[in-house]
Design a protein around this motif. Structure first.
Motif, PDB file in Angstrom:
ATOM      1  N   PRO A 160       0.630  -1.082   0.156  1.00  0.00           N
ATOM      2  CA  PRO A 160      -0.094   0.076   0.028  1.00  0.00           C
ATOM      3  C   PRO A 160       0.698   1.368  -0.023  1.00  0.00           C
ATOM      4  O   PRO A 160       0.600   2.416  -0.697  1.00  0.00           O
ATOM      5  N   TYR A 161       1.999   1.253   0.607  1.00  0.00           N
ATOM      6  CA  TYR A 161       2.695   2.386   0.627  1.00  0.00           C
ATOM      7  C   TYR A 161       4.194   2.410   0.423  1.00  0.00           C
ATOM      8  O   TYR A 161       4.853   3.099   0.163  1.00  0.00           O
ATOM      9  N   GLY A 162       4.189   1.010  -0.526  1.00  0.00           N
ATOM     10  CA  GLY A 162       5.611   0.874  -1.188  1.00  0.00           C
ATOM     11  C   GLY A 162       6.712   0.506  -0.318  1.00  0.00           C
ATOM     12  O   GLY A 162       7.884   0.274  -0.769  1.00  0.00           O
ATOM     13  N   LEU A 163       6.734   0.333   1.073  1.00  0.00           N
ATOM     14  CA  LEU A 163       7.532  -0.105   1.978  1.00  0.00           C
ATOM     15  C   LEU A 163       7.260  -1.305   2.779  1.00  0.00           C
ATOM     16  O   LEU A 163       7.956  -1.814   3.567  1.00  0.00           O
ATOM     17  N   SER A 164       6.266  -2.406   2.206  1.00  0.00           N
ATOM     18  CA  SER A 164       6.066  -3.446   2.750  1.00  0.00           C
ATOM     19  C   SER A 164       7.232  -4.429   2.843  1.00  0.00           C
ATOM     20  O   SER A 164       7.590  -4.930   4.251  1.00  0.00           O
ATOM     21  N   ILE A 165       8.071  -4.779   1.811  1.00  0.00           N
ATOM     22  CA  ILE A 165       9.157  -5.316   1.941  1.00  0.00           C
ATOM     23  C   ILE A 165      10.317  -4.844   2.691  1.00  0.00           C
ATOM     24  O   ILE A 165      10.984  -5.744   3.621  1.00  0.00           O
ATOM     25  N   HIS A 166      10.435  -3.565   2.799  1.00  0.00           N
ATOM     26  CA  HIS A 166      11.454  -2.833   3.485  1.00  0.00           C
ATOM     27  C   HIS A 166      11.327  -3.212   5.055  1.00  0.00           C
ATOM     28  O   HIS A 166      12.141  -3.321   5.682  1.00  0.00           O
ATOM     29  N   GLN A 167      10.095  -2.935   5.382  1.00  0.00           N
ATOM     30  CA  GLN A 167       9.667  -3.346   6.941  1.00  0.00           C
ATOM     31  C   GLN A 167      10.418  -4.739   7.080  1.00  0.00           C
ATOM     32  O   GLN A 167      10.815  -4.923   8.267  1.00  0.00           O
ATOM     33  N   ARG A 168       9.841  -5.761   6.255  1.00  0.00           N
ATOM     34  CA  ARG A 168      10.178  -7.227   6.714  1.00  0.00           C
ATOM     35  C   ARG A 168      12.037  -7.191   6.689  1.00  0.00           C
ATOM     36  O   ARG A 168      12.545  -7.830   7.299  1.00  0.00           O
ATOM     37  N   LEU A 169      12.380  -6.564   5.659  1.00  0.00           N
ATOM     38  CA  LEU A 169      13.716  -6.861   5.304  1.00  0.00           C
ATOM     39  C   LEU A 169      14.457  -6.114   6.607  1.00  0.00           C
ATOM     40  O   LEU A 169      15.414  -6.867   7.357  1.00  0.00           O
ATOM     41  N   ILE A 170      14.141  -5.086   6.890  1.00  0.00           N
ATOM     42  CA  ILE A 170      14.895  -4.411   8.252  1.00  0.00           C
ATOM     43  C   ILE A 170      14.652  -5.306   9.360  1.00  0.00           C
ATOM     44  O   ILE A 170      15.734  -5.246  10.281  1.00  0.00           O
ATOM     45  N   LYS A 178      26.227 -10.060  11.419  1.00  0.00           N
ATOM     46  CA  LYS A 178      27.261 -10.189  12.503  1.00  0.00           C
ATOM     47  C   LYS A 178      26.982  -8.777  13.175  1.00  0.00           C
ATOM     48  O   LYS A 178      26.788  -7.656  12.383  1.00  0.00           O
ATOM     49  N   PRO A 179      27.416  -8.615  14.467  1.00  0.00           N
ATOM     50  CA  PRO A 179      27.319  -7.200  15.003  1.00  0.00           C
ATOM     51  C   PRO A 179      28.505  -6.524  14.473  1.00  0.00           C
ATOM     52  O   PRO A 179      29.698  -6.829  14.074  1.00  0.00           O
ATOM     53  N   GLY A 180      27.932  -5.169  13.913  1.00  0.00           N
ATOM     54  CA  GLY A 180      28.946  -4.276  13.101  1.00  0.00           C
ATOM     55  C   GLY A 180      28.723  -4.800  11.438  1.00  0.00           C
ATOM     56  O   GLY A 180      29.419  -3.779  10.780  1.00  0.00           O
ATOM     57  N   GLY A 181      28.029  -5.606  11.370  1.00  0.00           N
ATOM     58  CA  GLY A 181      27.669  -5.854   9.899  1.00  0.00           C
ATOM     59  C   GLY A 181      26.837  -4.717   9.308  1.00  0.00           C
ATOM     60  O   GLY A 181      26.228  -4.180  10.013  1.00  0.00           O
ATOM     61  N   TRP A 182      26.425  -4.501   8.100  1.00  0.00           N
ATOM     62  CA  TRP A 182      25.843  -3.922   7.407  1.00  0.00           C
ATOM     63  C   TRP A 182      24.572  -4.194   6.570  1.00  0.00           C
ATOM     64  O   TRP A 182      24.652  -5.157   5.916  1.00  0.00           O
ATOM     65  N   LEU A 183      23.425  -3.468   6.394  1.00  0.00           N
ATOM     66  CA  LEU A 183      22.422  -3.474   5.559  1.00  0.00           C
ATOM     67  C   LEU A 183      22.469  -2.338   4.701  1.00  0.00           C
ATOM     68  O   LEU A 183      22.427  -1.081   5.213  1.00  0.00           O
ATOM     69  N   ALA A 184      22.279  -2.665   3.660  1.00  0.00           N
ATOM     70  CA  ALA A 184      22.285  -1.623   2.581  1.00  0.00           C
ATOM     71  C   ALA A 184      21.114  -2.115   1.504  1.00  0.00           C
ATOM     72  O   ALA A 184      21.008  -3.216   1.004  1.00  0.00           O
ATOM     73  N   PHE A 185      20.590  -0.910   1.292  1.00  0.00           N
ATOM     74  CA  PHE A 185      19.204  -1.490   0.303  1.00  0.00           C
ATOM     75  C   PHE A 185      18.648   0.039  -0.389  1.00  0.00           C
ATOM     76  O   PHE A 185      19.055   1.225   0.057  1.00  0.00           O
ATOM     77  N   GLU A 186      17.998  -0.360  -1.486  1.00  0.00           N
ATOM     78  CA  GLU A 186      17.454   0.750  -2.439  1.00  0.00           C
ATOM     79  C   GLU A 186      16.033   1.000  -2.031  1.00  0.00           C
ATOM     80  O   GLU A 186      15.349   0.255  -1.363  1.00  0.00           O
ATOM     81  N   PHE A 187      15.733   2.391  -2.178  1.00  0.00           N
ATOM     82  CA  PHE A 187      14.295   2.717  -1.902  1.00  0.00           C
ATOM     83  C   PHE A 187      13.840   3.782  -3.099  1.00  0.00           C
ATOM     84  O   PHE A 187      14.769   4.308  -3.723  1.00  0.00           O
ATOM     85  N   GLY A 188      12.668   4.123  -2.723  1.00  0.00           N
ATOM     86  CA  GLY A 188      12.045   5.018  -3.605  1.00  0.00           C
ATOM     87  C   GLY A 188      12.178   6.540  -3.546  1.00  0.00           C
ATOM     88  O   GLY A 188      12.492   6.900  -2.364  1.00  0.00           O
ATOM     89  N   ALA A 215      21.008  13.586  -9.074  1.00  0.00           N
ATOM     90  CA  ALA A 215      20.266  14.728  -8.705  1.00  0.00           C
ATOM     91  C   ALA A 215      20.218  14.991  -7.258  1.00  0.00           C
ATOM     92  O   ALA A 215      19.160  15.880  -6.681  1.00  0.00           O
ATOM     93  N   LYS A 216      20.751  14.479  -6.359  1.00  0.00           N
ATOM     94  CA  LYS A 216      21.023  14.702  -4.995  1.00  0.00           C
ATOM     95  C   LYS A 216      19.835  14.226  -4.381  1.00  0.00           C
ATOM     96  O   LYS A 216      19.445  14.735  -3.249  1.00  0.00           O
ATOM     97  N   THR A 217      19.051  13.119  -4.964  1.00  0.00           N
ATOM     98  CA  THR A 217      18.078  12.480  -4.391  1.00  0.00           C
ATOM     99  C   THR A 217      18.488  11.169  -3.587  1.00  0.00           C
ATOM    100  O   THR A 217      18.930  10.416  -4.237  1.00  0.00           O
ATOM    101  N   PRO A 218      18.088  11.129  -2.284  1.00  0.00           N
ATOM    102  CA  PRO A 218      18.448   9.714  -1.605  1.00  0.00           C
ATOM    103  C   PRO A 218      17.753   8.830  -2.140  1.00  0.00           C
ATOM    104  O   PRO A 218      16.523   8.841  -2.219  1.00  0.00           O
ATOM    105  N   ARG A 219      18.674   7.888  -2.354  1.00  0.00           N
ATOM    106  CA  ARG A 219      18.020   6.444  -3.120  1.00  0.00           C
ATOM    107  C   ARG A 219      18.588   5.267  -2.219  1.00  0.00           C
ATOM    108  O   ARG A 219      18.100   4.067  -2.840  1.00  0.00           O
ATOM    109  N   VAL A 220      19.506   5.285  -1.657  1.00  0.00           N
ATOM    110  CA  VAL A 220      20.228   4.062  -0.817  1.00  0.00           C
ATOM    111  C   VAL A 220      20.229   4.222   0.700  1.00  0.00           C
ATOM    112  O   VAL A 220      20.705   5.427   0.772  1.00  0.00           O
ATOM    113  N   ALA A 221      20.045   3.345   1.373  1.00  0.00           N
ATOM    114  CA  ALA A 221      20.184   3.612   2.892  1.00  0.00           C
ATOM    115  C   ALA A 221      21.153   2.444   3.413  1.00  0.00           C
ATOM    116  O   ALA A 221      21.417   1.427   2.874  1.00  0.00           O
TER     117      ALA A 221
END
Length: 229
Positions: A160-170, A178-188, A215-221
């Motif tokens: 519905p809001y474009g973030l359903s998979i992001h919620q589960r992913l996070i 691992k502690p100190g490991g990284w999560l990196a993902f794209e978003f709209g 264009a200086k628009t955030p696209r990756v977290a």
């Protein structure tokens, strides 16, 4: 879209170039976009200089583009990739064979991290990378309906809001990092504030960093898993 003609192998297959690797696609597989290369470069930047035994999950792998680019450019990386459909998994496996990295890339099928049930991967990953669907269901029925003409709905529909998979992913990635490991993902476009809130609400990560497009628009977290100690 960067298409190059296949110079060998199966006749008539057009290959798509992503981060200097060539990928076979198919009618039921997402075509990797240029903006996803922002995520790929960020992921490789995180991994460069780390110990040789690097472990990576590529979630929602599609054609395998992110995981295979990482495996190709980071020789010490071992990658586990996953997607939901038969066609994406089969395509990703063919691409791993084509690129000669199948010995370091495992491609599993299932619903997000459920694809790795029984593989004993929890708490072992240096990086989880993901290009999830992030367009709302309503927009796919409206102003973005053209995307569905030649590519699968599963690759775009983020609920519905474009973030359903992001919620589960996070929520679920934290158990695999691992502690100190990284999560990196794209978003709209325009979803950065919601993404930051989801990461903060999980209470498993340091504050998010964002990578912007031209264009200086955030696209990756990018967010680092906190050490529980």
């Amino acid at each position: 879209m960067h298409i190059v003609e296949n110079s060998g192998g199966k006749s008539g297959i057009a290959l798509h170039r992503f981060m200097d690797i060539e990928l076979e696609l198919g009618p039921d597989v997402l075509v990797p976009r240029e903006e996803t290369e922002i995520l790929g470069r960020a992921a490789i930047g995180i991994l460069n200089g780390r110990e040789p035994d690097i472990r990576v999950i590529d979630m929602c792998c599609g054609s395998g583009n992110l995981g295979l680019a990482i495996a190709s450019k980071v020789p010490g990386a071992r990658v586990w990739s996953a997607d939901l459909t038969d066609s994406t998994v089969a395509t990703a496996r063919r691409n791993a064979d084509r690129l000669g990295v199948a010995d370091r890339v495992t491609i599993a099928q299932g619903d997000l991290f459920g694809a790795f049930d029984g593989l004993d991967l929890a708490g072992s990953m240096d990086l989880v990378v993901c290009n999830p669907p992030y367009i709302s269901s309503a927009r796919l029925e409206g102003d973005r309906s053209e995307l569905l003409a030649s590519e699968p709905r599963e690759a775009f529909d983020g609920g519905p809001y474009g973030l359903s998979i992001h919620q589960r992913l996070i929520r679920d990635a934290a158990a695999f990092l691992k502690p100190g490991g990284w999560l990196a993902f794209e978003f709209g476009e325009g979803q950065d504030r919601q993404v930051a809130a989801l990461l903060a609400r999980a209470r498993a990560y340091a504050p998010a960093e964002f990578v912007a497009d031209a264009a200086k628009t955030p696209r990756v977290a990018i967010a680092r898993k906190l050490d529980p100690a």
